[in-house]
Design a protein around this motif. Structure first.
Motif, short mmCIF file in Angstrom:
data_model
loop_
_atom_site.label_atom_id
_atom_site.label_comp_id
_atom_site.label_asym_id
_atom_site.label_seq_id
_atom_site.Cartn_x
_atom_site.Cartn_y
_atom_site.Cartn_z
N ASP A 102 0.84 -1.21 0.00
CA ASP A 102 0.00 0.00 0.00
C ASP A 102 0.87 1.26 0.00
OD1 ASP A 102 -2.29 -1.46 -0.05
OD2 ASP A 102 -2.74 -1.26 2.09
N TYR A 103 1.94 1.21 0.78
CA TYR A 103 2.86 2.36 0.86
C TYR A 103 3.50 2.61 -0.51
CZ TYR A 103 7.18 4.89 1.74
OH TYR A 103 8.22 5.79 1.66
N LEU A 104 4.01 1.53 -1.13
CA LEU A 104 4.69 1.68 -2.43
C LEU A 104 3.73 2.18 -3.50
CD1 LEU A 104 6.80 -1.62 -2.34
CD2 LEU A 104 7.70 0.72 -2.16
N LEU A 105 2.51 1.65 -3.50
CA LEU A 105 1.53 2.09 -4.51
C LEU A 105 1.15 3.55 -4.27
CD1 LEU A 105 -0.77 -1.08 -4.79
CD2 LEU A 105 0.78 -0.20 -6.54
N ALA A 106 0.94 3.91 -3.00
CA ALA A 106 0.56 5.29 -2.70
C ALA A 106 1.64 6.27 -3.14
CB ALA A 106 0.28 5.43 -1.20
N ASN A 107 2.91 5.81 -3.06
CA ASN A 107 4.04 6.68 -3.44
C ASN A 107 4.50 6.45 -4.89
OD1 ASN A 107 4.88 8.29 -0.94
ND2 ASN A 107 4.49 6.23 -0.16
N LYS A 108 3.72 5.68 -5.61
CA LYS A 108 4.01 5.40 -7.03
C LYS A 108 5.42 4.85 -7.24
CE LYS A 108 0.70 8.66 -9.12
NZ LYS A 108 -0.24 8.67 -8.04
N GLU A 109 5.85 4.02 -6.31
CA GLU A 109 7.19 3.40 -6.44
C GLU A 109 7.04 2.07 -7.19
OE1 GLU A 109 9.73 3.42 -2.99
OE2 GLU A 109 8.77 5.23 -2.22
N TYR A 110 6.68 2.22 -8.47
CA TYR A 110 6.33 1.04 -9.25
C TYR A 110 7.51 0.17 -9.64
CZ TYR A 110 1.93 3.58 -9.65
OH TYR A 110 0.77 4.25 -9.37
N ASN A 111 8.72 0.69 -9.46
CA ASN A 111 9.87 -0.13 -9.82
C ASN A 111 10.43 -0.93 -8.63
OD1 ASN A 111 9.91 0.53 -12.53
ND2 ASN A 111 10.90 2.49 -12.08
#
Ligand SMILES: Cc1cc2nc3c(=O)[nH]c(=O)nc-3n(C[C@H](O)[C@H](O)[C@H](O)COP(=O)(O)O)c2cc1C
Length: 190
Positions: A53-62
């Motif tokens: 959830d954290y990564l998606l919220a911060n758009k850290e898609y890589n």
């Protein structure tokens, strides 16, 4: 050249499901990548869900957590093989789906709350084999079809199955050959 992703969730070394899927793949034209699912692909738990959830919220898609999702979204054709387990498919495959279905990465929701695809695939094959008979296709294939239709807008979905392989006296070779003939007919029509 189309890119084909073979998602192999067959567990046994001499898997009949893998055998049929490989036959299907031999008929398809494209660059094939095989992804063998194993238990390094974990179901979500509290820690991994919060991290995701954290990564998606911060758009850290890589992030490495999205390796499977990024892989999935870049393929044109998806071939899934799973043995028929407990009236459905293997838990390995369900774990894989949990890992790739990421809102904002592989699919999204529009303003009206309707899902749309953010992935390339336009075609999917599902291959399964059963020891007895598949009592209701909806529990395995039906679920995968709904997922592919709904999240990934895949309309071209094909189902290959061979049943009765573990019934005493079953002519396994004959059953598999008949399934191969169906694959031949399916692919001749393309
Ligand atoms: C854990 C497990 C669950 C299974 N559940 C079913 C089932 O619900 N119905 C059925 O007909 N066969 C069932 N089978 C038999 C398999 O569907 C059958 O042996 C299948 O062909 C295995 O595929 P494989 O040769 O690719 O490993 C089960 C087998 C295992 C190991």
């Amino acid at each position: 050249m189309e890119k084909i992703l073979y998602i192999n969730s067959c567990i046994r070394e001499n898997s009949r499901t893998n055998y049929l899927a490989k036959y299907l793949l031999s008929k398809l034209k494209g660059d094939i990548t095989e992804l063998v699912l194993d238990n390094t692909i974990k179901p979500l738990d509290l820690k991994s869900l919060e991290r995701r959830d954290y990564l998606l919220a911060n758009k850290e898609y890589n992030a490495k957590e999205f390796d499977l999702a990024n892989m999935f979204k870049s393929y044109d054709v998806i071939v899934i093989a799973s043995p028929y387990y407990d009236l459905s498919f293997s838990a390995l495959l369900k774990n894989y789906f949990e890992n790739i279905n990421c809102v904002g990465l592989t699919f999204g929701y529009n303003d009206k709350g309707m899902p749309y695809s953010m992935s390339k695939a336009k075609k999917l094959y599902y291959v399964t084999t059963a020891g007895g008979y598949i009592i209701n296709d909806d529990f395995g294939f039906g679920y995968i079809k709904a997922l592919a239709n709904t999240f990934y807008e895949i309309k071209d979905i094909k189902y290959i199955k061979a049943e009765g392989l573990d019934i005493v006296g079953a002519d396994v070779l004959d059953i598999l050959n008949k399934a191969k003939e169906k694959i031949d007919m399916m692919e001749e029509k393309q």
